[in-house]
Design a protein around this motif. Structure first.
Motif, PDB file in Angstrom:
ATOM      1  N   ARG A   1      52.276  47.131  39.964  1.00  0.00           N
ATOM      2  CA  ARG A   1      51.011  46.816  40.610  1.00  0.00           C
ATOM      3  C   ARG A   1      49.842  46.990  39.639  1.00  0.00           C
ATOM      4  NH1 ARG A   1      52.865  43.786  44.572  1.00  0.00           N
ATOM      5  NH2 ARG A   1      54.109  44.936  46.131  1.00  0.00           N
ATOM      6  N   PRO A   2      48.665  46.423  39.975  1.00  0.00           N
ATOM      7  CA  PRO A   2      47.518  46.537  39.071  1.00  0.00           C
ATOM      8  C   PRO A   2      47.164  47.974  38.698  1.00  0.00           C
ATOM      9  CG  PRO A   2      47.089  44.835  40.681  1.00  0.00           C
ATOM     10  CD  PRO A   2      48.391  45.479  41.081  1.00  0.00           C
ATOM     11  N   HIS A   3      47.311  48.929  39.620  1.00  0.00           N
ATOM     12  CA  HIS A   3      46.934  50.305  39.263  1.00  0.00           C
ATOM     13  C   HIS A   3      47.858  50.870  38.195  1.00  0.00           C
ATOM     14  CE1 HIS A   3      50.027  51.331  42.357  1.00  0.00           C
ATOM     15  NE2 HIS A   3      50.240  52.361  41.572  1.00  0.00           N
ATOM     16  N   ASN A   4      49.117  50.358  38.113  1.00  0.00           N
ATOM     17  CA  ASN A   4      50.021  50.805  37.057  1.00  0.00           C
ATOM     18  C   ASN A   4      49.516  50.398  35.677  1.00  0.00           C
ATOM     19  OD1 ASN A   4      52.480  49.856  39.375  1.00  0.00           O
ATOM     20  ND2 ASN A   4      52.181  51.991  38.763  1.00  0.00           N
ATOM     21  N   ALA A   5      48.845  49.258  35.604  1.00  0.00           N
ATOM     22  CA  ALA A   5      48.347  48.772  34.314  1.00  0.00           C
ATOM     23  C   ALA A   5      47.367  49.751  33.684  1.00  0.00           C
ATOM     24  CB  ALA A   5      47.687  47.405  34.482  1.00  0.00           C
ATOM     25  N   PHE A   6      46.677  50.536  34.523  1.00  0.00           N
ATOM     26  CA  PHE A   6      45.700  51.495  34.014  1.00  0.00           C
ATOM     27  C   PHE A   6      46.338  52.854  33.710  1.00  0.00           C
ATOM     28  CE2 PHE A   6      43.225  48.337  36.216  1.00  0.00           C
ATOM     29  CZ  PHE A   6      42.123  48.163  35.390  1.00  0.00           C
ATOM     30  N   ARG A   7      47.640  52.973  33.964  1.00  0.00           N
ATOM     31  CA  ARG A   7      48.328  54.239  33.721  1.00  0.00           C
ATOM     32  C   ARG A   7      49.450  54.093  32.707  1.00  0.00           C
ATOM     33  NH1 ARG A   7      49.966  56.719  39.425  1.00  0.00           N
ATOM     34  NH2 ARG A   7      49.263  58.703  38.574  1.00  0.00           N
TER      35      ARG A   7
END
Length: 393
Positions: free
Chosen positions: A213-219
């Protein structure tokens, strides 16, 4: 010895064409059958060992150092006196599995560096072998021996020359036979993978059933493209594809660990446990309690201060080994900490990376890659105190 490496680098091919007996092994360039004079004024043959620096995956760079190692006695002049102009240091230099040198030589050219490996190797051969020729005019490093190129069995798709340049190839090889599992590929788990993938571990198995998901891209490490996110692949599918650009042996398991499949983890040497559910932690800890599997559990706890102006909290690494199961059970959380801000997928990639780094360095200490003087069971970093604490009992 890589056929492609030789075919893409004329300086290596030139050495072969001129009759030098070369071998490429474990990131080193070996020149066999180099005649030299012993202290008893006899002619013997030794091996010159040089680092290999790469400009690309299969193209050599300029040599990173003017120094080489040597396998054999210390070369002498024709009269039996030491060849002191190249002497640097003598001892036992364990460079890689099956490569142990006895000497370290320095022969710096006037400009301070060698332009190519051809220049470097022929320069050392000339200095060492000219003395042998004075004793035996037939002495020659150019044997024209046909050494059949053999492709090395490596998990990497290109040469790992960083280890050989640093002289730690033998230590890096300690991971060769290890099979690693990473359970939970969120922020911390993905950084654990990034660090472990750059070692010689033969297999890395990924266990996670979530979609990327998009939030994974920031982690996650690196940058995930919008096109990849739009594919709605699972995290383990994306990560296995991504690291396939560098290495083999990254195996995706698009599942969550539960009671029916937890026994899959018994076959691994190390299990990195990077999940945020207390019941899953306890399930795995109890399922592996009577096995030889080493477990490294990680955890992050972050909260807002009362005035909501800053974050405070900790990251933790706890090791559970066959001899420390009971103490690990008392240290690893048994329940979820849903009230903490980190549980809401807060974007703190630096903290994820730090937690992963502490876990991977612990694994490397347990594998004797790093020296471990304390053998702690748990390490905790407190961000507001900027303090690293360890528990050894």
């Amino acid at each position: 010895m890589s056929r492609q490496l030789i075919s893409r680098n004329p300086e290596l091919q030139r050495l072969i064409d001129e009759g030098f007996d070369i071998e490429i092994r474990s990131g080193y360039l070996l020149i066999h059958s180099v005649p030299y004079v012993t202290s008893s004024k006899q002619v013997a043959c030794g091996v010159i060992v040089s680092e290999l620096s790469m400009a690309t995956s299969d193209m050599l760079d300029r040599p990173s150092t003017h120094q080489v190692h040597f396998i054999g006695e210390h070369p002498c002049k024709a009269d039996g006196s030491d060849l002191v102009q190249i002497r640097c240091q003598s001892g036992e230099f364990k460079l890689a599995e099956g490569i142990t040198a006895q000497h370290w030589f320095s022969n710096k050219p006037k400009c301070g560096y060698y332009e190519s490996y051809y220049e470097k190797i022929t320069s050392y051969v000339r200095v060492i072998s000219n003395q042998a020729k004075a004793v035996d005019p037939k002495a020659d490093a150019r044997t024209f021996r046909a050494r059949e190129p053999i492709e090395e069995e490596s998990v990497f798709l290109y040469q790992d020359t960083a280890s050989s340049r640093a002289g730690i190839q033998r230590l890096a090889a300690r991971f060769n036979q290890q099979r690693i599992a990473i359970v939970g590929l969120g922020g911390t788990g993905s950084y654990i993978l990034d660090l472990v993938a750059k070692t010689h571990v033969c297999e890395i198995h990924l266990f996670d059933g979530d979609v990327l998901r998009p939030h994974n891209a920031f982690r996650f490490p690196g940058a995930i493209s919008r096109e990849v996110l739009d594919r709605e692949v699972t995290k383990v599918e994306y990560l296995s594809e991504h690291y396939a650009n560098m290495r083999r042996g990254v195996v995706p398991h698009n599942v969550m660990i539960h009671e029916e499949n937890v026994k899959l983890l018994i076959e691994f040497d190390y299990v990195f446990l990077s999940v945020d559910r207390g019941e899953v932690r306890q399930l795995i800890l109890h399922a592996l309690a009577d096995t030889d599997v080493n477990i490294i559990d990680v955890g992050i706890g972050l909260n807002l201060t009362d005035d909501q102006e800053s974050l405070w909290g900790t990251c933790r690494v706890t090791a559970s080994t066959p001899s420390t199961r009971e103490i690990a059970l008392t240290r690893i959380p048994k329940v979820d900490r849903d009230e903490e801000l980190y549980a809401s997928n807060i974007q703190v990639a630096d903290f994820n990376c730090l937690n992963a780094s502490l876990a991977v360095t612990k694994w490397k200490r347990m594998s004797s890659f790093y020296l471990d003087d304390h053998v702690e069971h748990e390490t905790t970093f407190n961000v507001n105190l900027n303090q690293l604490s360890k528990c050894t009992h």
